[in-house]
Scaffold this motif. Structure first.
Motif, PDB file in Angstrom:
ATOM      1  N   SER A 199      11.928 -83.983 -14.246  1.00  0.00           N
ATOM      2  CA  SER A 199      11.655 -82.569 -13.969  1.00  0.00           C
ATOM      3  C   SER A 199      11.965 -81.740 -15.212  1.00  0.00           C
ATOM      4  O   SER A 199      12.621 -82.211 -16.147  1.00  0.00           O
ATOM      5  N   ALA A 200      11.500 -80.521 -15.198  1.00  0.00           N
ATOM      6  CA  ALA A 200      11.813 -79.569 -16.268  1.00  0.00           C
ATOM      7  C   ALA A 200      12.077 -78.226 -15.614  1.00  0.00           C
ATOM      8  O   ALA A 200      11.191 -77.675 -14.950  1.00  0.00           O
ATOM      9  N   GLY A 201      13.292 -77.753 -15.778  1.00  0.00           N
ATOM     10  CA  GLY A 201      13.646 -76.476 -15.167  1.00  0.00           C
ATOM     11  C   GLY A 201      13.541 -76.504 -13.655  1.00  0.00           C
ATOM     12  O   GLY A 201      13.330 -75.470 -13.029  1.00  0.00           O
ATOM     13  N   GLY A 202      13.679 -77.688 -13.076  1.00  0.00           N
ATOM     14  CA  GLY A 202      13.619 -77.801 -11.619  1.00  0.00           C
ATOM     15  C   GLY A 202      12.224 -78.017 -11.073  1.00  0.00           C
ATOM     16  O   GLY A 202      12.037 -78.057  -9.858  1.00  0.00           O
ATOM     17  N   SER A 205       7.346 -80.826 -19.523  1.00  0.00           N
ATOM     18  CA  SER A 205       8.061 -79.996 -20.492  1.00  0.00           C
ATOM     19  C   SER A 205       7.483 -78.585 -20.448  1.00  0.00           C
ATOM     20  O   SER A 205       6.263 -78.412 -20.333  1.00  0.00           O
ATOM     21  N   TRP A 206       8.359 -77.620 -20.551  1.00  0.00           N
ATOM     22  CA  TRP A 206       7.898 -76.243 -20.668  1.00  0.00           C
ATOM     23  C   TRP A 206       7.573 -75.977 -22.131  1.00  0.00           C
ATOM     24  O   TRP A 206       8.455 -76.122 -22.992  1.00  0.00           O
ATOM     25  N   THR A 207       6.347 -75.665 -22.411  1.00  0.00           N
ATOM     26  CA  THR A 207       5.903 -75.463 -23.784  1.00  0.00           C
ATOM     27  C   THR A 207       5.127 -74.151 -23.878  1.00  0.00           C
ATOM     28  O   THR A 207       4.634 -73.656 -22.855  1.00  0.00           O
ATOM     29  N   PRO A 208       4.965 -73.567 -25.039  1.00  0.00           N
ATOM     30  CA  PRO A 208       5.525 -73.999 -26.329  1.00  0.00           C
ATOM     31  C   PRO A 208       6.989 -73.590 -26.456  1.00  0.00           C
ATOM     32  O   PRO A 208       7.485 -72.788 -25.674  1.00  0.00           O
ATOM     33  N   VAL A 209       7.625 -74.185 -27.423  1.00  0.00           N
ATOM     34  CA  VAL A 209       9.007 -73.837 -27.760  1.00  0.00           C
ATOM     35  C   VAL A 209       9.016 -73.427 -29.229  1.00  0.00           C
ATOM     36  O   VAL A 209       8.618 -74.214 -30.083  1.00  0.00           O
ATOM     37  N   PRO A 242      -8.436 -52.440 -16.401  1.00  0.00           N
ATOM     38  CA  PRO A 242      -7.144 -52.356 -17.091  1.00  0.00           C
ATOM     39  C   PRO A 242      -6.150 -53.421 -16.668  1.00  0.00           C
ATOM     40  O   PRO A 242      -5.180 -53.666 -17.369  1.00  0.00           O
ATOM     41  N   TYR A 243      -6.408 -54.066 -15.538  1.00  0.00           N
ATOM     42  CA  TYR A 243      -5.422 -55.032 -15.063  1.00  0.00           C
ATOM     43  C   TYR A 243      -5.913 -56.470 -15.197  1.00  0.00           C
ATOM     44  O   TYR A 243      -5.408 -57.365 -14.536  1.00  0.00           O
ATOM     45  N   VAL A 244      -6.928 -56.641 -16.010  1.00  0.00           N
ATOM     46  CA  VAL A 244      -7.416 -57.986 -16.307  1.00  0.00           C
ATOM     47  C   VAL A 244      -7.319 -58.188 -17.808  1.00  0.00           C
ATOM     48  O   VAL A 244      -7.830 -57.391 -18.591  1.00  0.00           O
ATOM     49  N   ARG A 245      -6.637 -59.215 -18.207  1.00  0.00           N
ATOM     50  CA  ARG A 245      -6.452 -59.493 -19.637  1.00  0.00           C
ATOM     51  C   ARG A 245      -6.705 -60.981 -19.903  1.00  0.00           C
ATOM     52  O   ARG A 245      -6.842 -61.779 -18.980  1.00  0.00           O
ATOM     53  N   ASN A 246      -6.728 -61.285 -21.186  1.00  0.00           N
ATOM     54  CA  ASN A 246      -6.846 -62.668 -21.610  1.00  0.00           C
ATOM     55  C   ASN A 246      -5.504 -63.150 -22.122  1.00  0.00           C
ATOM     56  O   ASN A 246      -4.775 -62.415 -22.784  1.00  0.00           O
ATOM     57  N   LEU A 247      -5.199 -64.373 -21.817  1.00  0.00           N
ATOM     58  CA  LEU A 247      -3.946 -64.973 -22.282  1.00  0.00           C
ATOM     59  C   LEU A 247      -4.287 -66.311 -22.917  1.00  0.00           C
ATOM     60  O   LEU A 247      -4.879 -67.175 -22.269  1.00  0.00           O
ATOM     61  N   SER A 248      -3.946 -66.461 -24.170  1.00  0.00           N
ATOM     62  CA  SER A 248      -4.289 -67.702 -24.869  1.00  0.00           C
ATOM     63  C   SER A 248      -3.177 -68.055 -25.822  1.00  0.00           C
ATOM     64  O   SER A 248      -2.728 -67.216 -26.604  1.00  0.00           O
ATOM     65  N   PHE A 249      -2.715 -69.274 -25.728  1.00  0.00           N
ATOM     66  CA  PHE A 249      -1.718 -69.721 -26.693  1.00  0.00           C
ATOM     67  C   PHE A 249      -1.882 -71.214 -26.937  1.00  0.00           C
ATOM     68  O   PHE A 249      -2.545 -71.921 -26.187  1.00  0.00           O
ATOM     69  N   SER A 250      -1.266 -71.659 -28.017  1.00  0.00           N
ATOM     70  CA  SER A 250      -1.478 -73.033 -28.477  1.00  0.00           C
ATOM     71  C   SER A 250      -0.311 -73.920 -28.087  1.00  0.00           C
ATOM     72  O   SER A 250       0.850 -73.519 -28.190  1.00  0.00           O
ATOM     73  N   ILE A 251      -0.629 -75.125 -27.658  1.00  0.00           N
ATOM     74  CA  ILE A 251       0.401 -76.138 -27.422  1.00  0.00           C
ATOM     75  C   ILE A 251      -0.169 -77.499 -27.816  1.00  0.00           C
ATOM     76  O   ILE A 251      -1.381 -77.641 -28.013  1.00  0.00           O
ATOM     77  N   ASP A 252       0.712 -78.460 -27.895  1.00  0.00           N
ATOM     78  CA  ASP A 252       0.275 -79.845 -28.044  1.00  0.00           C
ATOM     79  C   ASP A 252       0.069 -80.378 -26.639  1.00  0.00           C
ATOM     80  O   ASP A 252       1.011 -80.499 -25.866  1.00  0.00           O
TER      81      ASP A 252
END
Lengths: 550, 236
Positions: free
Chosen positions: A90-93, A517-521, A537-547
C-alpha cells in the motif's frame, strides 16, 4: 493589346494558384500524442485502516502494508501499467489494482474471486475475500488490528511454545485461552497438523488467536471482507447473503521453522467461545440464549468463500459455543478466520441523494465522494466502503440483511467532514428491504468551506513512454493546499477528476497513485489562477509528468 | 522583354493545337451573325482535376457561354503504416466534385476565353487510421479491434467557391457540332478545414489542438488548381 490581355490573365491565374504550391509546414512537435488508457475496466480501490482509530494506515508515516493477492483468479490481476501483480504494498493507506479485461470479465454468473492477504509489522495480519460481480470501480476497506492498541472487543492471544510436535504429531495435550477466557482452544495429543504443502509442523508450536466481539464497533470492523458473503451452506449449496455474527476469531498455529498449519487430521480440535449476551439472534429477534442454534463457518481464503462447518448450540450461562473439529483444512498462510453466526438473505442497498445549495452558490459540483460505514440494528459493524455520488443517480452500496441499518457518512480522508463540500446527514437509518429508491437523502452544501469545486481534465505525461495518457477511471489522486499536511483523496472518472474547495490563487500539491507509489515526488504544484475559458470557469486542465513504469 | 516573348511563344503553342483540333478558323466566324435566344445549346463531357462530369452549355452571341454542370471523383487509397508498438492501416478517400455555374467570355475571338463562376464545392478528403495489430499494454494484449481509430477529414472553408480560368478552345462551337476546350484555372476554397474524430485508445489524438496544428499547416492552400478538358456537342 490582345496578347497583353492574354499574358495578364495567365499571370493572374499563376498568382492565385501559386500559394497552393507552398511548402507543407507541419511541425509534428506541436501535435498532441495522447492515448486513452482506459483499457482496464475493473478497478479495485483498497483502503487499509486501523480498526481502532479508523485512520488510514501509513497516511502520516511511511508504513506500507505488504499485500499478497491470491486465489485462482489472481492471475488476472494487473497494476496501472498492465503488468501482472501478485505481491505489492500500500501507499498512504491505499492500493489500487485492476483486472485484465480480456481474461477476466466479472459478472453475477461468473464472479472473479480474490483474497487479499495483508501483513504489517505491529498489526494482526488479515485476509479479505473479494468477490467481483461486475466491471467498474469497487472500493474495499480493510481494517487491521493494531496489536498494541486493538479496538475494544478484540482480544489477541499470542502463545509462544504452547505445544510441541514430533514426527508430525502433537506430542501432548495443550490448551490456550485468551486472558478473559473468551476463547479457548484445546489441541489434543496425536493430532497431525500440516502446512499448505503437506509438510507436518515440527518442534515447538506457537498458537496465536484473535477473538472479536461483533457487538463492539472497532472489533466488528475486523470481520474479514464485510458481512456480505458467498457461502457454502449446510446443504452444500452456494448461497449469497449476509452474516449476522455472534463472534468470530482467527487461529494461527506455527512451528519453530515458520511453517503455518493449514490442515489437521487424526484428532479433534476443541474450540470454546463465549458470546456477548447482547448479540441478537436474527432467527428469534431476541438476544441469544441457551439452546439457540448457531452455525460455525470457516473462511476459505483462496476463494474468499465461507464454508459451513457445523451447527452448534449455545450452552449454559455464561453463554458459550463449543465446537469439536474432527479434521479439516482450515488454515491458510498466517491464520484462518472462523465465524459463529447466521447467514441471512440480502436486500439490495440503494441510496439516492439530492444536492441542495441554500445560498444558490455556483462552482460546486453536484458530485461527491464519501466513505460510508454501515452498522446493524444491534449496533455491530457490517460494512465499510466508499461511494461516488453523481447528481440524483441512485447509488448501489451493496446488499445487506433485512432490518434497520445505520449508515454513517465520512468525507474522504476527513472523518469530521470539515473539508467536505457537501454535508450528508451524519447518520441515516434505513431498512433496505423496505425502501427501493424512494427515500432521498439530502446533501447540504457546506457553507463553511471556501472555494469551488474544479473539474479537471486530467492527463499524465509518461516520461518513459514519451506520450501523454488520459487518466483512466478509478485512478486515485490526492491533493492538499501547499503547506498543509492532510491529503484529500479523490477518484478519477472518465479522465476527469473533481478537486473540491479550491481557492483562487492558492497553490495545491497533487499526486497520483501509480503502481503502489504516490508520484511525482516532490508533488506537482498547481496554482488556481483565472480561468482560461471564462465561459467554463470551473473546468480546467491538469497535466503533469511521471514515470509510468511502462 | 525576353520573358514576354518566351511566354508568348508558349501560349502560342498552346493555342495552335486547340485551334487545329477544334477545326475552327477564327477568321471564318461570322462577326455579324445573330443567334436565336433559344438556340446554341450543347452538352459537354469533361475531365478535370475536380473530377469527371457533364455540362449543359448555352451560348449567347459570339463571345459568351454559360455552363451548368456537375462533376465527381472519388479516389480510394490504402497504405500500411508501421507505428511504435503496433502497425496500422491508413485508408484515404479523396473526393472531388460538385456543381458549377460558369461564364465563358471569349476575349480573343472564339478560341481563347476567360472563365469565371462559382462551384458548389463538394471536395472532401478523409483518411482513417486503423490499427491492424494487437497492442501489448504490460501483460494485457489489447486486440486491434479495441484500439479504435482516428479519422481526419479535410473540407473547404467555403462550400461555394469562386472560380477563374483561362481557356483555350471552345465549350460550344458556333461552326461545328463538336468542340474541344482546355482550361487552366483555380478555385478559391479558403483555408482548408480539418476535422478529427477518434475512438477508444486513439480518441485523444483527435484533440482540438491537433486539428488546429493541421489546419495551420495546410492553411495556405486556399486555392485549388484546376485543369480541365472538355468535349462539347452542340445540340441546336
Amino acid at each position: 493589346m490582345k496578347s497583353l490581355k492574354l499574358i495578364g490573365a495567365f499571370i493572374l491565374i499563376l498568382a492565385m494558384g501559386g500559394p497552393s504550391c507552398q511548402k507543407f509546414n507541419l511541425n509534428t512537435d506541436d501535435l498532441d500524442i495522447k492515448l486513452d488508457m482506459n483499457i482496464v475496466k475493473t478497478v479495485l480501490i483498497v483502503q487499509f485502516r486501523d480498526a481502532n482509530t479508523s485512520s488510514l494506515i501509513g497516511a502520516n508515516d511511511n508504513s506500507r502494508i505488504n499485500v499478497s493477492i491470491i486465489g485462482d483468479d489472481s492471475q488476472w490481476v494487473v497494476n496501472n501499467s498492465g503488468f501482472h501483480l501478485s505481491d505489492t504494498h500500500s501507499a498512504g493507506g491505499y492500493l489500487t489494482f485492476g483486472l485484465d479485461p480480456y481474461k477476466a470479465k466479472p459478472s453475477e454468473a461468473d464472479p472473479v474471486r480474490l483474497t487479499l492477504l495483508a501483513e504489517l509489522s505491529g498489526y494482526v495480519s488479515t485476509s479479505v475475500p473479494v468477490v467481483i460481480t461486475g466491471e467498474g470501480q469497487q472500493y474495499i476497506s480493510v481494517f487491521m488490528i493494531n496489536q498494541v492498541s486493538p479496538p475494544a472487543g478484540v482480544t489477541i492471544s499470542a502463545n509462544k511454545n504452547a505445544g510441541n510436535s514430533s514426527d508430525g504429531k502433537v506430542s501432548q495435550n495443550f490448551k490456550v485461552a485468551t486472558t478473559n477466557k473468551s476463547l479457548e482452544v484445546t489441541v489434543p495429543v496425536g493430532i497431525s497438523i500440516r502446512d499448505a504443502t503437506g509438510n507436518p509442523l515440527q518442534g515447538k508450536l506457537d498458537l496465536t488467536f484473535v477473538q472479536a466481539d461483533p457487538t463492539k464497533l472497532g472489533a466488528g470492523r475486523s470481520f474479514p471482507g464485510g458481512h456480505k458473503v458467498e457461502a457454502t451452506s449446510e446443504s452444500g449449496s452456494k448461497d449469497k447473503g449476509s452474516f449476522a455474527p455472534a463472534g468470530f476469531f482467527k487461529i494461527d498455529i506455527a512451528d519453530e521453522y515458520g511453517k503455518h498449519g493449514a490442515s489437521f487430521s487424526e484428532g479433534t480440535l476443541e474450540i470454546k467461545a463465549k458470546i456477548d449476551p447482547s448479540v441478537i439472534n436474527p432467527e428469534t429477534g431476541q438476544p441469544v440464549k441457551t439452546g439457540d442454534k448457531v452455525g460455525l463457518w470457516n473462511l476459505e481464503e483462496k476463494t474468499g468463500q465461507w464454508n459451513f462447518v457445523k451447527n452448534i448450540f449455545v450452552g449454559q450461562d455464561p453463554l458459550e459455543l463449543k465446537a469439536d473439529l474432527s479434521s479439516g483444512s482450515f488454515i491458510s498462510g498466517g491464520g484462518s478466520w472462523f465465524n459463529f453466526g447466521w447467514l441471512l438473505q440480502n436486500c439490495t442497498a440503494l441510496l439516492q441523494f439530492s444536492f441542495s445549495s441554500p445560498n444558490g452558490l455556483i462552482g460546486v459540483t453536484q458530485q461527491a465522494e464519501f466513505d460510508i460505514e454501515v452498522i446493524s440494528q444491534s449496533g455491530s459493524w457490517e460494512y465499510s466502503g466508499h461511494i461516488n455520488i453523481f447528481g440524483t443517480l441512485p447509488v448501489v452500496i451493496g446488499s445487506f440483511a433485512p432490518g434497520n441499518h445505520v449508515i454513517t457518512f465520512y468525507y474522504n480522508g476527513d472523518r469530521q467532514l470539515t473539508n467536505s463540500p457537501w454535508l450528508a446527514p451524519n447518520l441515516v437509518t434505513r431498512n433496505f428491504c423496505l425502501y427501493s429508491d424512494g427515500e432521498i437523502i439530502p446533501l447540504v452544501q457546506n457553507t463553511a468551506i471556501l472555494g469551488h469545486d474544479i473539474t479537471f481534465n486530467a492527463e499524465i505525461f509518461c516520461t518513459d513512454r514519451n506520450a501523454a495518457l488520459t487518466v483512466p477511471s478509478g485512478t486515485l489522486l490526492h491533493f492538499r493546499e501547499k503547506g498543509t499536511t492532510e491529503w484529500i483523496t479523490v477518484t478519477t472518472n472518465g479522465s476527469q477528476v473533481i478537486l473540491p474547495g479550491l481557492i483562487l490563487n492558492k497553490t495545491y500539491e497533487v499526486q497520483v497513485l501509480n503502481d503502489a507509489s504516490w508520484t511525482p515526488v516532490p508533488p506537482y504544484e498547481y496554482t488556481l489562477g483565472q480561468p482560461d475559458d471564462p465561459a467554463n470557469p470551473y473546468v480546467r486542465n491538469l497535466s503533469f509528468s511521471i514515470d509510468c513504469g511502462g | 522583354m525576353k520573358k514576354v516573348i518566351s511566354l508568348t511563344l508558349i501560349l502560342g503553342l498552346l493555342v495552335l493545337p486547340w485551334n487545329h483540333l477544334c477545326g475552327q478558323d477564327s477568321d471564318s466566324v461570322p462577326q455579324a451573325k445573330h443567334y436565336s435566344p433559344l438556340g446554341l445549346w450543347g452538352l459537354g463531357l469533361k475531365a478535370t482535376t475536380d473530377g469527371f462530369g457533364v455540362e449543359l452549355v448555352k451560348g449567347f452571341g459570339q463571345r459568351l457561354n454559360i455552363r451548368i454542370g456537375y462533376s465527381t471523383l472519388a479516389i480510394p487509397f490504402s497504405q500500411e503504416i508501421p507505428l511504435d508498438g503496433f502497425s496500422a492501416r491508413a485508408d484515404a478517400k479523396f473526393k472531388f466534385g460538385g456543381a458549377n455555374l460558369l461564364i465563358d467570355f471569349y476575349a480573343v475571338k472564339n478560341v481563347i476565353h476567360i472563365t469565371g463562376g462559382v462551384l458548389q464545392n463538394a471536395m472532401k478528403h478523409s483518411v482513417t487510421i486503423t490499427p491492424t495489430s494487437d497492442y501489448q499494454f504490460g501483460d494485457i494484449l489489447v486486440p486491434a479491434a479495441d484500439l479504435g481509430s482516428l479519422e481526419a477529414t479535410v473540407t473547404p472553408e467555403y462550400k461555394f467557391s469562386p472560380y477563374v480560368a483561362l481557356g483555350f478552345g471552345n465549350t460550344l462551337s458556333r461552326q461545328h457540332r463538336v468542340s474541344f476546350n482546355f482550361e487552366l484555372g483555380a478555385l478559391y476554397h479558403g483555408a482548408p478545414q480539418v476535422n478529427l474524430s477518434g475512438t477508444n485508445m486513439l480518441g485523444p489524438m483527435a484533440s482540438p489542438n491537433n486539428a488546429q496544428v493541421l489546419m495551420t499547416a495546410i492553411g495556405q492552400y486556399k486555392w485549388y488548381p484546376m485543369i480541365s478538358m472538355q468535349l462539347s456537342f452542340r445540340i441546336i
